[in-house]
Enzyme design. Structure first.
Site, mmCIF file in Angstrom:
data_model
loop_
_atom_site.group_PDB
_atom_site.id
_atom_site.type_symbol
_atom_site.label_atom_id
_atom_site.label_comp_id
_atom_site.label_asym_id
_atom_site.label_seq_id
_atom_site.Cartn_x
_atom_site.Cartn_y
_atom_site.Cartn_z
ATOM 1 N N HIS A 165 28.442 44.911 -4.591
ATOM 2 C CA HIS A 165 28.833 43.877 -3.658
ATOM 3 C C HIS A 165 29.999 44.299 -2.775
ATOM 4 C CE1 HIS A 165 27.406 41.004 -7.063
ATOM 5 N NE2 HIS A 165 26.391 41.417 -6.343
ATOM 6 N N LYS A 213 40.000 44.534 -4.668
ATOM 7 C CA LYS A 213 39.845 43.895 -5.981
ATOM 8 C C LYS A 213 40.633 44.643 -7.042
ATOM 9 C CE LYS A 213 35.086 42.432 -5.069
ATOM 10 N NZ LYS A 213 33.694 42.549 -5.479
ATOM 11 N N TYR A 238 38.972 39.357 -12.091
ATOM 12 C CA TYR A 238 39.397 40.189 -10.980
ATOM 13 C C TYR A 238 40.061 39.358 -9.905
ATOM 14 C CZ TYR A 238 34.648 39.185 -9.169
ATOM 15 O OH TYR A 238 33.489 38.583 -8.773
ATOM 16 N N ASP A 273 21.059 40.416 -6.124
ATOM 17 C CA ASP A 273 21.194 41.837 -6.451
ATOM 18 C C ASP A 273 19.852 42.555 -6.429
ATOM 19 O OD1 ASP A 273 23.902 41.430 -6.655
ATOM 20 O OD2 ASP A 273 23.936 41.408 -8.842
#
Length: 179
Positions: free
Chosen positions: A62, A72, A132, A169
């Site tokens: 992603h 991130k 995250y 996905d």
């Protein structure tokens, strides 16, 4: 905190200083001053995410388009994952290359993934919970996904069988289609 640049130097492995005794352990998972001093990065985190996945779930790869690109800081609080960052910066000498790390609740390692990278992971343990921090908010209109199986990337996923994927996905595109 120990900070180690990976094979793509902008991606950093962060190992916190852990204090353990008979009662358990304590560590600071994030301290803005220590992070800035250790990494020379001045980032502002604006969103915290928490995911839980069962074994075999593959999330990613992603990323978000500008102006919502995200850096991130990823860690695992339960279980173990195979974490991947792919350089998608077209002008980068490491464009299309990836780095990977095993992150687990046990090793307490974190990975810093800057803007300009796609991110994904495969759950290795029976389940895993990931936390995250991101430098930008989630924007569904700017979300993109690169196919986990892209042969140009050749990510060496430690798969035991076909991964469990979300619909998004499973529809990831090839890097060549976005480059």
């Amino acid at each position: 905190m120990k900070v180690t640049p990976l094979n793509i130097p902008d991606v950093l492995l962060i190992e916190p200083r852990v204090f353990e005794d008979a009662r358990g352990f304590f560590f600071e998972s994030f301290n803005v001053n220590d992070f800035k001093e250790a990494t020379s990065l001045d980032v502002t985190f604006v969103q915290d995410n928490h995911s839980k996945s069962i074994k075999g779930v593959l999330r990613g790869l992603h990323y978000q388009l500008a102006p919502y690109a995200q850096g991130k800081l990823v860690r695992v609080i339960q279980g173990e994952i195979f974490d991947v960052a792919v350089d998608i910066r077209k002008s980068s000498p490491t464009f299309g290359k990836y780095v990977s790390q095993i992150l687990s609740a046990e090793n307490k390692k974190q990975i810093w993934i800057p803007e300009g990278f796609a991110h994904g992971f495969l759950t290795l343990s029976n389940s895993a919970e990931c936390l995250y921090k991101t430098t930008n908010i989630r924007s569904p209109k700017h979300e993109q996904c690169i196919a986990w199986y892209d042969s140009f990337l050749a990510v060496d996923w430690p798969l035991e069988e076909q991964p469990i994927l979300s619909l998004k996905d499973s529809k990831g595109c090839l890097l060549a289609d976005i480059a």
